[in-house]
Design a protein around this motif. Structure first.
Motif, PDB file in Angstrom:
ATOM      1  N   GLU A   1       0.824  -1.198   0.000  1.00 34.82           N
ATOM      2  CA  GLU A   1       0.000   0.000   0.000  1.00 34.82           C
ATOM      3  C   GLU A   1       0.868   1.262   0.000  1.00 34.82           C
ATOM      4  N   LEU A   2       1.974   1.241   0.760  1.00 33.52           N
ATOM      5  CA  LEU A   2       2.880   2.391   0.767  1.00 33.52           C
ATOM      6  C   LEU A   2       3.536   2.561  -0.598  1.00 33.52           C
TER       7      LEU A   2
ATOM      8  N   ARG B   1       2.305   1.773  -3.416  1.00 34.59           N
ATOM      9  CA  ARG B   1       1.274   2.301  -4.326  1.00 34.59           C
ATOM     10  C   ARG B   1       1.104   3.801  -4.132  1.00 34.59           C
ATOM     11  N   LYS B   2       1.124   4.261  -2.874  1.00 32.66           N
ATOM     12  CA  LYS B   2       0.885   5.675  -2.594  1.00 32.66           C
ATOM     13  C   LYS B   2       2.040   6.563  -3.042  1.00 32.66           C
TER      14      LYS B   2
ATOM     15  N   ARG C   1       4.462   5.621  -5.260  1.00 29.10           N
ATOM     16  CA  ARG C   1       4.767   5.322  -6.671  1.00 29.10           C
ATOM     17  C   ARG C   1       6.230   4.957  -6.893  1.00 29.10           C
TER      18      ARG C   1
ATOM     19  N   TRP D   1       1.352   9.060   7.983  1.00 34.20           N
ATOM     20  CA  TRP D   1       1.988   9.227   6.672  1.00 34.20           C
ATOM     21  C   TRP D   1       2.191  10.708   6.379  1.00 34.20           C
TER      22      TRP D   1
ATOM     23  N   GLY E   1       3.725  11.839   3.576  1.00 35.38           N
ATOM     24  CA  GLY E   1       3.567  12.085   2.149  1.00 35.38           C
ATOM     25  C   GLY E   1       4.858  12.222   1.375  1.00 35.38           C
TER      26      GLY E   1
ATOM     27  N   LEU F   1       3.705  14.958  -4.077  1.00 36.24           N
ATOM     28  CA  LEU F   1       2.423  14.274  -4.017  1.00 36.24           C
ATOM     29  C   LEU F   1       1.381  15.173  -3.352  1.00 36.24           C
TER      30      LEU F   1
ATOM     31  N   ARG G   1      -0.650  14.669  -0.993  1.00 36.59           N
ATOM     32  CA  ARG G   1      -0.635  14.562   0.468  1.00 36.59           C
ATOM     33  C   ARG G   1       0.391  15.512   1.083  1.00 36.59           C
TER      34      ARG G   1
END
Length: 503
Positions: free
Chosen positions: A272-273, A275-276, A278, A326, A328, A353, A355
């Motif tokens: 998941e990290l 994916r966030k 990239r 997180w 970001g 990003l 975030r």
């Protein structure tokens, strides 16, 4: 029949005599299914270097343990990353000595396909200062790949430098309980423990970055470890965080020894990290901090973790994650903790990003409110061609947070409100973490200046007290320390410097 009886009896005796020891040793070598018993806190042998002091007592939550030796023993000095040295601070300083005398420290180092020459000391590069065996030792790792042991008074070698296979960018640690041990990592993929009670200094143990099953990113070790209650906490650029039982002691000849055991190996990432963010750059480069029974650190993916270590007292080998947040973007600056257990976290701004752009790069977090921990946040955007965000670890003093930013501002931030009280402009690439001792703020920059500001009233913008420039204006990325009238810091020109009162 009688002969047969005696023959059978003889065979039985031979069987017992031969096979019983085998059964015994087979049983003795079988691994125990029980966890090893943890020794009681404070039961280790009192180190000779501590003199008549005993090992420090177990500390209560939020209380700092008094080290068994005097000095600045790790990056930012204590378990909350908030101790910068001991005064007095020189009021009219000059360079007293430069190390080494024979010529600059430096070496070639390769990262993937790029090879370049590195010189001096880099980020974070803070020295250890320790009063031990009748001398004040200055111990630091350098970009020549060696750990150096220098006399604070003369600038000469106390021990021969210990050479590794690649550059050392991070800060070393001296054992806070007085054992003659130092702990450090290198780009040669090893984290090491050295003994200093023999000459030359002697390697007792090393841990490879390749010892983990699922290494991510690379094999450097930039973090300065934290040692607490005979346990070591350390993160690697392989993206794993380790809890290691040291089992320190002394052999029959009185020489220090360790028998390290990795209790916990935590992969600080998941799909998941990836994916966030990239990408897969989730290395751990900041030095851990401790408050109560929670150890905090962050990684290159922007995750801030708090791991509950209360189970160490119970012999556990798995430790729950108590806090996650997180940011970001990449967090290389070390987490700073105030007396209430609030966290101050600084991030870079490289991925841009949503975030990170929305949250900001200087953030105060309350881990007691895990669902909504943000107390306040400040953005540090790109300026000119300089990337935004923060690489340095901020300093906390009298309710103000001093934050050097990569674009070149020194921010003074009110810790209660997040208001920027004042700022001063420095050159970009402002990576050196500031020090505050005796109400004097010491800041080093990328043009080789070491500047001092009087911050007794830190909410008021201060005037400059003095400045000293390293010859040639060498970049300073490393963190300075103050110890009893002297300032110690390395630069990227190949040398390490000691400043003191002008004679």
């Amino acid at each position: 029949m009688k002969n047969l009886k005696w023959i059978c009896l003889g065979i039985f005796i031979v069987f017992v005599a031969f096979f019983s020891p085998c059964l015994y040793f087979s049983k003795a070598k079988r691994p125990s299914q029980e966890l090893p018993t943890q020794p009681e806190v404070g039961k280790e042998t009192t180190p000779p270097s501590a003199g008549d002091q005993s090992l420090p007592a177990k500390k209560e939550e939020g209380e700092e343990t008094t080290p068994a030796v005097s000095g600045i023993l790790r990056f930012r000095g204590n378990s909350t990353n908030t101790f910068y040295g001991q005064g007095p601070v020189p009021r009219n300083p000059e360079i007293l000595w430069r190390y080494p005398k024979r010529g600059p420290m430096g070496s070639l180092s390769s990262l993937r396909t790029e090879t370049k020459r590195w010189a001096g000391t880099g980020w974070t590069g803070q020295p250890v200062i320790v009063e031990w065996e009748g001398k004040t030792w200055v111990i630091f790792g350098a970009l020549d790949g060696a750990v150096h042991f220098v006399d604070a008074e003369t600038g000469g070698d106390i021990l021969k430098p210990f050479q590794t296979g690649d550059i050392i960018k991070g800060s070393v640690a001296f054992d806070p309980d007085g054992y003659p041990l130092i702990y450090f990592g290198s780009r040669d993929n090893y984290f090491r423990i050295l003994a200093l009670d023999r000459e030359p200094s002697t390697l007792l143990w090393k841990l490879s970055a390749y010892s983990v099953k699922n290494r991510v990113w690379n094999d450097d070790w930039d973090c300065c470890p934290l040692i607490h209650d005979d346990h070591l906490f350390e993160g690697g650029e392989n993206s794993h965080f380790f809890i290691i039982k040291l089992n320190r002691g002394y052999d029959v000849e009185g020489k220090v020894e360790v028998e390290p055991e990795v209790l916990f190996d935590f992969p600080a990432f998941d799909r998941e990290l990836f994916r966030k963010i990239r990408d897969r750059n989730v290395s751990i480069e900041n030095s851990p901090a401790l408050f109560g029974d929670t150890v905090y650190f962050a990684n290159g993916g922007g995750m801030v973790y708090g791991i509950d270590i209360d189970g160490l007292k119970k012999g556990w080998r798995k430790f729950p994650v108590r806090f996650e947040f997180w940011m970001g973007d990449d967090v290389d600056a070390s987490v700073v903790i105030d007396d209430e257990g609030k966290l101050y976290v600084c991030a870079e701004l490289e991925r841009n990003l949503p975030r990170a752009l929305e949250l900001g790069q200087v953030v105060k977090l309350d881990p007691k409110e895990p669902e909504n921990p943000v107390v306040w946040s400040i953005g540090v955007p790109v300026r000119s061609k300089a990337k935004g965000g923060v690489w340095a670890t901020p300093a906390l003093h009298r309710g103000v947070l001093f934050v050097p930013t990569n674009p070149g501002d020194l921010l003074a931030v009110d810790v209660e409100t997040g208001q920027v009280l004042w700022k001063k402009e420095f050159p970009p690439h402002f990576w050196s973490s500031p020090a505050v001792v005796d109400d004097v703020l010491i800041a080093c920059d990328a043009h080789g200046y070491i500047r001092a500001y009087e911050v007794r009233e830190p909410r008021v913008e201060p005037e400059e007290m003095w400045e000293v420039r390293i010859p040639g204006g060498a970049v300073i990325e490393s963190t300075p320390v103050v110890w009893k009238g002297r300032i110690f810091v390395g630069a990227r020109n190949g040398y390490f410097y000691c400043l003191g009162e002008r004679k």
